[in-house]
Design a protein around this motif. Structure first.
Motif, mmCIF file in Angstrom:
data_model
loop_
_atom_site.group_PDB
_atom_site.id
_atom_site.type_symbol
_atom_site.label_atom_id
_atom_site.label_comp_id
_atom_site.label_asym_id
_atom_site.label_seq_id
_atom_site.Cartn_x
_atom_site.Cartn_y
_atom_site.Cartn_z
ATOM 1 N N HIS A 231 27.082 -2.697 2.801
ATOM 2 C CA HIS A 231 26.583 -3.679 3.759
ATOM 3 C C HIS A 231 25.507 -3.023 4.628
ATOM 4 C CE1 HIS A 231 27.526 -6.557 7.366
ATOM 5 N NE2 HIS A 231 26.308 -6.669 6.907
ATOM 6 N N GLY A 303 26.607 -7.391 13.318
ATOM 7 C CA GLY A 303 26.593 -8.199 12.095
ATOM 8 C C GLY A 303 26.715 -9.676 12.425
ATOM 9 N N SER A 304 27.503 -9.983 13.432
ATOM 10 C CA SER A 304 27.614 -11.321 14.023
ATOM 11 C C SER A 304 27.886 -11.072 15.501
ATOM 12 C CB SER A 304 28.798 -12.112 13.488
ATOM 13 O OG SER A 304 28.759 -12.210 12.105
ATOM 14 N N ALA A 305 27.761 -12.137 16.300
ATOM 15 C CA ALA A 305 27.962 -11.962 17.742
ATOM 16 C C ALA A 305 29.391 -11.517 18.032
ATOM 17 C CB ALA A 305 27.675 -13.273 18.444
ATOM 18 N N HIS A 324 27.998 -3.480 21.609
ATOM 19 C CA HIS A 324 27.544 -4.632 20.834
ATOM 20 C C HIS A 324 26.225 -4.226 20.175
ATOM 21 C CE1 HIS A 324 26.908 -9.290 20.965
ATOM 22 N NE2 HIS A 324 27.157 -8.836 19.762
ATOM 23 N N ALA A 325 26.130 -4.403 18.873
ATOM 24 C CA ALA A 325 24.944 -3.936 18.151
ATOM 25 C C ALA A 325 24.298 -5.081 17.397
ATOM 26 C CB ALA A 325 25.344 -2.844 17.162
ATOM 27 N N TRP A 326 23.000 -4.993 17.287
ATOM 28 C CA TRP A 326 22.259 -5.974 16.498
ATOM 29 C C TRP A 326 21.349 -5.244 15.524
ATOM 30 C CZ3 TRP A 326 16.950 -6.291 16.174
ATOM 31 C CH2 TRP A 326 16.447 -7.353 15.412
ATOM 32 N N GLY A 327 21.217 -5.790 14.356
ATOM 33 C CA GLY A 327 20.302 -5.201 13.385
ATOM 34 C C GLY A 327 20.309 -6.040 12.139
ATOM 35 N N MET A 328 19.647 -5.568 11.114
ATOM 36 C CA MET A 328 19.651 -6.273 9.847
ATOM 37 C C MET A 328 19.290 -5.328 8.709
ATOM 38 S SD MET A 328 16.416 -8.730 10.749
ATOM 39 C CE MET A 328 16.854 -9.852 9.436
ATOM 40 N N THR A 329 19.645 -5.731 7.506
ATOM 41 C CA THR A 329 19.391 -4.899 6.326
ATOM 42 C C THR A 329 17.952 -4.373 6.332
ATOM 43 O OG1 THR A 329 20.948 -6.324 5.179
ATOM 44 C CG2 THR A 329 19.610 -4.902 3.807
ATOM 45 N N VAL A 359 22.764 -7.809 23.295
ATOM 46 C CA VAL A 359 22.809 -6.738 22.292
ATOM 47 C C VAL A 359 21.973 -5.534 22.693
ATOM 48 C CG1 VAL A 359 23.522 -8.109 20.321
ATOM 49 C CG2 VAL A 359 21.105 -7.973 20.909
ATOM 50 N N ASP A 417 15.644 -14.413 13.750
ATOM 51 C CA ASP A 417 16.549 -14.630 14.879
ATOM 52 C C ASP A 417 15.778 -15.184 16.064
ATOM 53 O OD1 ASP A 417 18.896 -13.746 13.675
ATOM 54 O OD2 ASP A 417 18.508 -11.664 14.180
ATOM 55 N N ILE A 429 20.805 -12.378 21.414
ATOM 56 C CA ILE A 429 20.560 -13.249 20.262
ATOM 57 C C ILE A 429 21.072 -14.636 20.640
ATOM 58 C CG2 ILE A 429 21.176 -13.693 17.841
ATOM 59 C CD1 ILE A 429 19.423 -11.243 18.124
ATOM 60 N N ARG A 432 20.435 -17.802 14.835
ATOM 61 C CA ARG A 432 19.478 -17.723 13.737
ATOM 62 C C ARG A 432 18.551 -18.914 13.944
ATOM 63 N NH1 ARG A 432 18.203 -13.649 11.055
ATOM 64 N NH2 ARG A 432 17.663 -14.724 9.125
ATOM 65 N N THR A 521 28.819 -10.747 3.533
ATOM 66 C CA THR A 521 28.751 -9.700 4.555
ATOM 67 C C THR A 521 29.517 -10.115 5.808
ATOM 68 O OG1 THR A 521 26.586 -10.548 5.179
ATOM 69 C CG2 THR A 521 26.617 -8.603 3.780
ATOM 70 N N LYS A 523 29.655 -12.953 7.552
ATOM 71 C CA LYS A 523 29.137 -13.910 8.542
ATOM 72 C C LYS A 523 29.642 -15.307 8.192
ATOM 73 C CE LYS A 523 24.787 -11.457 8.533
ATOM 74 N NZ LYS A 523 25.211 -10.277 9.237
HETATM 75 P P1 AMP Z 1 22.376 -8.465 7.629
HETATM 76 O O1 AMP Z 1 21.052 -8.117 7.092
HETATM 77 O O2 AMP Z 1 23.319 -8.991 6.598
HETATM 78 O O3 AMP Z 1 22.954 -7.339 8.416
HETATM 79 O O4 AMP Z 1 22.187 -9.672 8.648
HETATM 80 C C1 AMP Z 1 21.321 -9.566 9.743
HETATM 81 C C2 AMP Z 1 21.506 -10.739 10.655
HETATM 82 O O5 AMP Z 1 22.834 -10.736 11.207
HETATM 83 C C3 AMP Z 1 20.611 -10.710 11.869
HETATM 84 O O6 AMP Z 1 19.307 -11.148 11.582
HETATM 85 C C4 AMP Z 1 21.370 -11.638 12.824
HETATM 86 O O7 AMP Z 1 21.117 -12.992 12.549
HETATM 87 C C5 AMP Z 1 22.807 -11.344 12.501
HETATM 88 N N1 AMP Z 1 23.345 -10.411 13.497
HETATM 89 C C6 AMP Z 1 23.472 -9.082 13.394
HETATM 90 N N2 AMP Z 1 24.037 -8.570 14.510
HETATM 91 C C7 AMP Z 1 24.256 -9.605 15.355
HETATM 92 C C8 AMP Z 1 24.798 -9.738 16.669
HETATM 93 N N3 AMP Z 1 25.268 -8.694 17.347
HETATM 94 N N4 AMP Z 1 24.836 -10.971 17.220
HETATM 95 C C9 AMP Z 1 24.400 -12.046 16.535
HETATM 96 N N5 AMP Z 1 23.881 -11.989 15.289
HETATM 97 C C10 AMP Z 1 23.809 -10.785 14.705
#
Ligand code: AMP
Length: 541
Positions: A231, A303-305, A324-329, A359, A417, A429, A432, A521, A523
């Protein structure tokens, strides 16, 4: 004039070399797929990775070749990452939770030459093997004693495979921009898209996130990435933990609350990372058993809120801080983490929890902006929200074998986002961009409503989608899974939520369901919910 410093390409094998020299005996503890707890260390892991690299080279694997994995987090999976990249080949993590057709598409699209798979996934791969066009060899991640009967042609046990080579091998040297890893995004529409990490992006990303205000791993830490390596590049733990010399605890196939609690306690884990659903089941298990987590200090949730209630329980009951972390692949994957700047002063209680719903701010190496639909920058006032765009050395600029333009003229990638940024740079965030509910020209955040709903004691999980409304265009529908044995009352729930959010944003209706669908993943799968409730009519619509 050029600087007169050494040329030291940022290659991944330098990480495992460093760990083996500086932290040779630091442990890597895994729950093996066969069952027992397995212990090794960085020096041994490096030697076995060299052995694998030599074996792969003998197989004919060359720079740029893709090596697929369908595997849980274990020491063997880590060896594949280091063994393959040390040759200039590419680890390609395939998410086993995808549908068969998606797995077939991904493995064929990436043109993987070898597939390393855990015992768990033998039946899955047997089902699809004749559709995998490029796989030349299947290697099953076990030893001869545990090798199953299988129809997979030429399948070999990993331990036998690497025993055919010795560790007398030198990592190859090449340009740091060489591809190192691949991970397909589970895209909710269209075909999955391949993100291709380089040696440089992975090394830089790990350095960046190991900063004290971010993951901040140190040699004293015991890190347990529950988030699977398949993931989003495993949230960097496969690199950032050895880089720091942290002990690694890998949960293998068992991600249930009881199994995780056992590892957290027995191995004295100080930092762990996973998506919110994992923490829901861990907290339920701890509540039932009364166990405590005396060593756990930081819990990375993304990964989600992350619902406020989870942050509060970790703080108040277990003395651990949620980050609390935010990111994406596409971002390698970490973009921002919520450690609070001193700008807010000494805060605690509810205000601290408010800020922790955001985040956080990005580390050096991630630039961020929010823009409107005409790409004009929006103010950082914590109120204005718009499309979140990012730029940096560990952010994707293209997908594998696709022509889509994914960066704008200034080199920024549109994350998809919608976010606000407050005057101190703390990002939140909102949703989406395709999930926000557009009601009478205003936007309602589905994430906000979900977070509030799960704060109700009768609610186990909540999802909010927009459903058509003749007057307002769309209105929110709240879908909930009740806690076992409870039947929450709709009016009571709306009244509870009404104390926390403006009246016009409250859901128009509530439905109780047995389960909410999730993506591979973890969500909430909003597309599936929108299909399921396509014909739904709101009470006043
Ligand atoms: P993925 O590439 O599968 O990790 O998905 C990335 C997406 O997951 C992001 O663009 C967000 O929409 C969502 N996401 C990741 N972290 C968070 C978070 N802490 N709060 C809300 N959404 C998140």
């Amino acid at each position: 004039m050029l600087g007169l410093m050494q040329d030291w390409p940022l290659l991944i094998h330098r990480i495992i070399d460093h760990a083996a020299i500086q932290h040779p005996a630091r442990e890597i503890v895994s729950r093996s797929v066969e069952g027992p707890i397995h212990r090794t260390d960085y020096a041994t892991l490096r030697r076995r990775s060299l052995r694998l690299a030599k074996r792969l080279e003998r197989e004919g694997v060359r720079r740029g070749d893709r090596v697929g994995t369908l595997a849980w987090n274990t020491w063997r999976h880590l060896e594949i990452w280091y063994g393959a990249t040390g040759l200039g080949a590419i680890y390609h993590t395939v998410n086993p939770r995808l549908f068969d057709d998606q797995i077939v598409y991904i493995v064929n699209h990436a043109a993987d030459r070898l597939l390393f798979l855990d015992l768990t996934f033998v039946p899955l791969v047997e089902r699809i093997a004749n559709r995998l066009e490029t796989i030349e060899r299947f290697v099953i991640l076990t030893d001869a004693a545990n090798m199953p009967e299988t129809s997979l042609k030429g399948a070999v046990a990993y331990e036998d495979y690497i025993a055919e080579a010795d560790e007398d091998f030198a990592w190859l040297s090449f340009d740091e921009q060489t591809a190192a890893g691949m991970c397909y995004t589970s895209g909710t529409t269209g075909d999955p898209k391949g993100v291709v990490y380089s040696h440089r992006s992975n090394v830089l990303h790990s350095l960046i996130v190991n900063g004290a205000d971010f993951l901040g791993l140190s040699a004293k830490d015991v890190a347990m990435p529950v988030v699977p390596f398949f993931h989003a590049n495993g949230w960097s733990f496969a690199f950032s933990a050895p880089m720091a010399g942290a002990k690694l605890v890998l949960p293998g196939p068992k991600l249930d609350g009881a199994s995780l609690a056992e590892l957290l306690i027995d191995e004295k884990v100080t930092i762990s990372a996973a998506v919110p659903t994992i923490w829901f089941s861990l907290l339920q298990n701890l509540e039932a058993t009364g166990a405590m987590l005396p060593d756990l200090q930081r819990v990375v949730i993304g990964g989600s809120a992350c619902p406020r209630a989870v942050t509060k329980t970790f703080r108040d009951v277990y003395g651990a801080e949620v980050i609390h972390a935010w990111g994406m692949t596409e971002m390698s994957p970490l973009g921002s983490l919520c450690n609070l700047k001193p700008d807010y002063g000494d805060i605690d209680g509810e205000r601290w929890l408010d800020l922790k719903e955001k985040v956080g701010f990005p580390p050096f190496g991630v630039e961020m902006k929010i823009v409107d639909d005409e790409n004009r920058p929006l103010p950082w006032d914590g109120v204005a929200f718009g499309r979140l765009k990012v730029r940096g050395p560990a952010v994707a600029r293209a997908y594998f074998h696709r022509d889509d333009e994914i960066i704008d003229a200034d080199g920024f990638f549109d994350t998809g986002d919608v976010a606000t940024i407050d005057p101190h740079g703390n990002m939140q965030i909102v949703d989406r961009s395709k999930d926000v509910i557009k009601s009478g020209g205003e936007w309602i955040s589905s994430i906000d409503l979900e977070n509030i709903a799960v704060g109700h004691p009768d609610v186990a999980e909540a999802a909010v989608i927009g459903v058509p409304h003749p007057k307002w265009d769309e209105r929110p529908l709240l879908i909930i899974v009740p806690m076992p044995g409870r039947t929450p009352d709709k009016d009571d729930l709306i009244a509870f939520m009404g104390k926390r959010i403006a009246k016009w944003q409250l859901p128009d209706d509530v439905v109780l369901v047995e389960d909410i669908p999730h993506t591979a993943t973890g969500k909430i799968q909003k597309t599936a919910l929108r299909e399921r409730f396509a014909g739904y009519r709101l009470p006043d619509a």
